[in-house]
Write a protein that holds these residues in place. Structure first.
Motif, PDB file in Angstrom:
ATOM      1  N   SER A 141      38.995  36.748  36.547  1.00 18.36           N
ATOM      2  CA  SER A 141      39.899  36.422  37.661  1.00 18.36           C
ATOM      3  C   SER A 141      41.157  36.969  37.484  1.00 18.36           C
ATOM      4  CB  SER A 141      39.922  34.709  37.610  1.00 18.36           C
ATOM      5  OG  SER A 141      40.403  34.456  38.827  1.00 18.36           O
ATOM      6  N   ASP A 171      40.254  28.829  38.656  1.00 20.04           N
ATOM      7  CA  ASP A 171      38.997  29.687  38.580  1.00 20.04           C
ATOM      8  C   ASP A 171      38.450  29.396  37.299  1.00 20.04           C
ATOM      9  OD1 ASP A 171      38.994  30.344  41.140  1.00 20.04           O
ATOM     10  OD2 ASP A 171      39.535  32.448  40.886  1.00 20.04           O
ATOM     11  N   ARG A 175      34.293  29.303  37.207  1.00 23.85           N
ATOM     12  CA  ARG A 175      34.054  30.502  38.103  1.00 23.85           C
ATOM     13  C   ARG A 175      34.168  31.861  37.600  1.00 23.85           C
ATOM     14  NH1 ARG A 175      36.292  26.686  41.708  1.00 23.85           N
ATOM     15  NH2 ARG A 175      38.347  27.695  41.439  1.00 23.85           N
ATOM     16  N   ALA A 176      35.099  31.887  36.552  1.00 19.37           N
ATOM     17  CA  ALA A 176      35.403  32.945  35.599  1.00 19.37           C
ATOM     18  C   ALA A 176      35.350  32.761  34.308  1.00 19.37           C
ATOM     19  CB  ALA A 176      36.751  33.582  36.236  1.00 19.37           C
ATOM     20  N   GLN A 236      37.265  39.873  39.518  1.00 21.44           N
ATOM     21  CA  GLN A 236      37.418  39.361  40.827  1.00 21.44           C
ATOM     22  C   GLN A 236      38.830  39.235  41.169  1.00 21.44           C
ATOM     23  OE1 GLN A 236      34.775  35.916  40.631  1.00 21.44           O
ATOM     24  NE2 GLN A 236      32.870  37.152  40.137  1.00 21.44           N
TER      25      GLN A 236
END
Length: 384
Positions: free
Chosen positions: A80, A145, A150-151, A133
């Motif tokens: 991220s 994140d 998510r990362a 991302q």
């Protein structure tokens, strides 16, 4: 009726006493027997505690190892990063820099920098592709994140702060910069012309209700400015270098900034040096590190090893030569490994070892409960 002296009466009485003793004895024991049992129970309790600790460690190791296994199974490392830019660390390549540096594409733009090179090196050591991302709306969102899963990592010129450390764990710092402030010379002279003595103590001079700090929203500098100067007003701004530009335009008196950022800004636009003045704070530094989920201690240890063995990768002087040859004399430093931020490397675990440890734990717990059950002490003088 039997007489007390008769052999039949005596034999009957002995049988009754023997029967009564048999009913009493199973629930009673001598002090020596009780002591031996309690000693055995204590030994078993100690073993239970040891096995429970081993079980917890095995579960942690398995979870930590799973993080790297997920990355390798997926075939890509998800990183991220803040959607904007940070000079030297992640920014758009305009074709004037060293073409051999690692690159990631973002909506048709070539993004390069120290953070891109570091992320690429970590991915290469894992043997996977790199997926950066660049969707985070702020630097704090990068940590969110990572904390939410998510990362895998947050590599985005992240400053180590207590607030972010509540969400993630940080690697060893890969860059450290002296901190200070940039002030508007003219604005400061107008506001404090009668208090020039405060120039010798800038932190006292700036901790004033008349002072306004312009800080990029969502950055570590915004939070630090509020802590160092609680009496001042913090004006949130948006965009890279938006704080210094607000100071140059007279919207604020000062902005908290690293020495590297101030030198980059003033060298990129020398005319700003006429309006702005840099004041160093010797006791304040900005430490940049990689963010990792608190559950992934093994991955964190791996990242620390990569950073410690690839110092040339994050050496700021070397990076300046690659990306900004004209600014290569900026006075910044790359720190040595700091064990305060590191975790020991965890060996891989296995499900079989966890299962065996769990079964042994249950058996020991049952034995301990059996041995430690209450008993009534046997008194040899007690009459039936």
């Amino acid at each position: 009726m039997l007489k007390k002296e008769s052999p039949v009466f005596i034999a009957s009485t002995k049988r009754k006493r023997s029967s009564q003793k048999q009913e009493v004895m199973p629930g009673k024991m001598s002090p020596l027997q009780h002591g031996v049992r309690m000693l055995c129970a204590s030994v078993l309790l100690t073993l239970i505690l040891v096995f429970s600790t081993s079980l917890g460690s095995a579960e942690t190791v398995s979870t930590n190892s799973d993080a790297i296994q997920r990355i390798t199974s997926r075939g890509r490392l998800i990183v991220s990063q803040f959607r904007g830019s940070e000079p030297l660390f992640f920014f758009e390549d305009t074709g004037t820099t060293d073409r051999s540096v690692p690159v990631v594409m973002d909506h048709g733009k070539r993004i390069i920098g120290v953070d891109i090179s570091l992320a690429r090196t970590i991915a290469d050591f894992l043997g996977v592709d790199l997926d950066v991302q660049r969707t985070a709306q702020s630097f704090n969102a990068v940590c969110e994140d990572v904390a939410a899963g998510r990362a895998d990592l947050g590599i985005s010129a992240l400053s180590i702060t207590p607030e972010r450390a509540l969400m993630v764990r940080f690697s060893v710092p890969y860059a450290t910069f002296p901190m200070g402030v940039i002030i508007n010379r003219k604005h400061a002279a107008e506001m404090f012309s009668l208090r020039l003595r405060y120039w010798d103590h800038p932190q006292l001079f700036l901790n004033n209700t008349e002072v306004v700090f312009a800080q990029q929203q969502g950055t570590a500098q915004e939070a630090l400015a509020g802590q160092l100067f609680p009496q001042a007003t913090i004006l949130p701004t948006r965009g890279t270098n938006s704080g210094p530009m607000a100071v140059a335009e007279g919207k604020a008196l000062a902005t908290l900034i690293s020495q590297y950022d101030s030198e980059y800004l003033l060298k990129a636009d020398p005319e700003l040096g006429v309006e702005l003045k840099w004041i160093a704070f010797p006791d304040e530094t900005d430490n940049l590190a990689v963010a990792v989920s608190p559950a992934n201690a093994h991955l964190l240890a791996f990242v620390n090893v990569v950073i410690s063995r690839n110092k040339a990768l994050t050496d700021i002087d070397t990076a300046l030569e690659h990306y900004y040859p004209e600014f290569s004399d900026a006075e910044v430093t790359t720190p040595q490994s700091d064990s305060a931020y590191a975790l020991p490397h965890a060996p891989p675990g296995s499900l079989l070892s966890i299962a065996v440890t769990g079964v042994a734990f249950v058996i020991l717990l049952v034995l301990w409960r059996w041995l430690s059950r209450p008993y009534t002490a046997f008194d040899p003088k007690e009459k039936p």
